[in-house]
Design an enzyme around this catalytic site. Sequence first.
Site, PDB file in Angstrom:
ATOM      1  N   GLY A   1      -0.667   5.229  10.474  1.00 56.75           N
ATOM      2  CA  GLY A   1       0.297   4.217  10.044  1.00 56.75           C
ATOM      3  C   GLY A   1       1.426   4.018  11.035  1.00 56.75           C
ATOM      4  O   GLY A   1       2.423   3.362  10.728  1.00 56.75           O
TER       5      GLY A   1
ATOM      6  N   ILE B   1     -11.497   5.444  11.249  1.00 55.80           N
ATOM      7  CA  ILE B   1     -11.418   4.429  10.202  1.00 55.80           C
ATOM      8  C   ILE B   1     -11.612   5.056   8.823  1.00 55.80           C
ATOM      9  O   ILE B   1     -12.697   5.540   8.477  1.00 55.80           O
ATOM     10  CB  ILE B   1     -12.463   3.317  10.433  1.00 55.80           C
ATOM     11  CG1 ILE B   1     -12.328   2.740  11.852  1.00 55.80           C
ATOM     12  CG2 ILE B   1     -12.316   2.228   9.373  1.00 55.80           C
ATOM     13  CD1 ILE B   1     -10.937   2.231  12.214  1.00 55.80           C
TER      14      ILE B   1
ATOM     15  N   GLN C   1       5.029  -2.499   3.500  1.00 57.54           N
ATOM     16  CA  GLN C   1       4.397  -1.937   2.301  1.00 57.54           C
ATOM     17  C   GLN C   1       3.506  -0.760   2.657  1.00 57.54           C
ATOM     18  O   GLN C   1       3.512   0.264   1.962  1.00 57.54           O
ATOM     19  CB  GLN C   1       3.592  -3.016   1.577  1.00 57.54           C
ATOM     20  CG  GLN C   1       2.945  -2.519   0.294  1.00 57.54           C
ATOM     21  CD  GLN C   1       2.471  -3.651  -0.584  1.00 57.54           C
ATOM     22  OE1 GLN C   1       3.262  -4.492  -1.015  1.00 57.54           O
ATOM     23  NE2 GLN C   1       1.184  -3.703  -0.858  1.00 57.54           N
ATOM     24  N   GLU C   2       2.750  -0.874   3.743  1.00 52.83           N
ATOM     25  CA  GLU C   2       1.870   0.220   4.159  1.00 52.83           C
ATOM     26  C   GLU C   2       2.680   1.474   4.457  1.00 52.83           C
ATOM     27  O   GLU C   2       2.316   2.586   4.044  1.00 52.83           O
ATOM     28  CB  GLU C   2       1.075  -0.190   5.398  1.00 52.83           C
ATOM     29  CG  GLU C   2       0.211   0.933   5.950  1.00 52.83           C
ATOM     30  CD  GLU C   2      -0.547   0.547   7.215  1.00 52.83           C
ATOM     31  OE1 GLU C   2      -1.121   1.457   7.841  1.00 52.83           O
ATOM     32  OE2 GLU C   2      -0.569  -0.650   7.568  1.00 52.83           O
TER      33      GLU C   2
ATOM     34  N   ARG D   1       4.453  36.789  -7.451  1.00 56.61           N
ATOM     35  CA  ARG D   1       4.060  37.762  -6.422  1.00 56.61           C
ATOM     36  C   ARG D   1       5.072  38.909  -6.326  1.00 56.61           C
ATOM     37  O   ARG D   1       6.280  38.686  -6.242  1.00 56.61           O
ATOM     38  CB  ARG D   1       3.973  37.044  -5.078  1.00 56.61           C
ATOM     39  CG  ARG D   1       3.587  37.931  -3.917  1.00 56.61           C
ATOM     40  CD  ARG D   1       2.121  38.251  -3.919  1.00 56.61           C
ATOM     41  NE  ARG D   1       1.688  38.900  -2.690  1.00 56.61           N
ATOM     42  CZ  ARG D   1       0.446  39.235  -2.422  1.00 56.61           C
ATOM     43  NH1 ARG D   1      -0.506  38.958  -3.303  1.00 56.61           N
ATOM     44  NH2 ARG D   1       0.135  39.833  -1.304  1.00 56.61           N
TER      45      ARG D   1
END
Length: 382
Positions: free
Chosen positions: A368, A162, A246-247, A273
């Site tokens: 998700g 969580i 939306q998530e 480099r």
Amino acid sequence: MTMLEAADRRVYGPDETAFRDTVRKVFEKELIPNLDRHEEEGLVDRNFWRACGDAGLLCPGVPEEYGGLGLDFRYNAIVDEELSYAGSSAGITLQSDIIADYLIAYGSEEQKQKYLPKMISGEIITAIAMTEPGAGSDLQGVKTTARKDGNHYVINGSKTYITNGQNADLIIVVAKTEPDKGAKGTSLILVEADREGFARGRNLDKIGQNSADTSELFFNDVRVPMTNCLGEENKGFIYLMSQLPQERLSIAIAAQAGAQRAFDEAVKFVKDRKAFGKTVWDFQNTKFVLAGLKTELQVGWAHIDWGLQKLIEGRLTAAEASAAKLWHTELQGRVCDEALQLHGGAGYMNEYPIARLWRDARVARIYGGTSEIMKEVVSRTI
């Protein structure tokens, strides 16, 4: 075109550009100098949350009557992009992009008045407790129960992985109010962290995203009034599914910005480099690898802006959002891996930003909804 050269991104106008400048200034002062400390301590302290709240960066979509700015999701996306580009896994986007919208969409007037203003200020930190030891992407397998007892629910069960678990003052708990009904018996219950019977487990030891406090949560006969039900009883599964586009776009946006940062780090490194008497940039292989990645990033930003526009217009489908999450998180994995490879042995050293970017990226293909679940969702529309 990179995220940081955003003039051609038509989804954003002058107001959004000014907001992005504010976000960068706040992060430059309050976040960047503390990145290493956040990683070492395993969480982002409340001072950062309050600084974000003071600057108006938390929950920008909350309507003005609850103390918010009433803005559309583009403002959330700007915070998502800048946070991911900075290389932080602070849980502010969970609060702004996911939990605030659950309260706006389904909360009672009393719940909105009580919690949203303090979420905006950073006084209240929130979490959503879905995943259990035996239930990950399959939310129908949730075992946590909320049994009615008079005018209260009595909650029993455990949750894991969580986000914001150690910091959270308020948790949306996914629980079965009628277990025999399966998904149709699922509800969302608000649980305040000071309730008797609620306990936090350890801050979990992860491969990456060390500054995100990720915890086990335990509920042992936790009593909450029935007025803590978010929305209607037994509608929780429908609510969860409704908020997923939306998530998942939020995760895709963060993945794209993280990929861009990894690319930019690689370009900077190879041009400085030296190897065999010339820079690593001078080798054709380096140029070709970076050219391929730059091309994918260009396509990615165009796709993010397309998805963002569709979301704002209310037209982004669950399958489209799942496809975006799938594509951009897989892109992030590829870009971070190639960018680390171009660093050579330095890429394996934690003192270089690419090491953290590479580690932190891995979970994006899991949380998700895993990449495999995303393919399953998309396949249903074929």
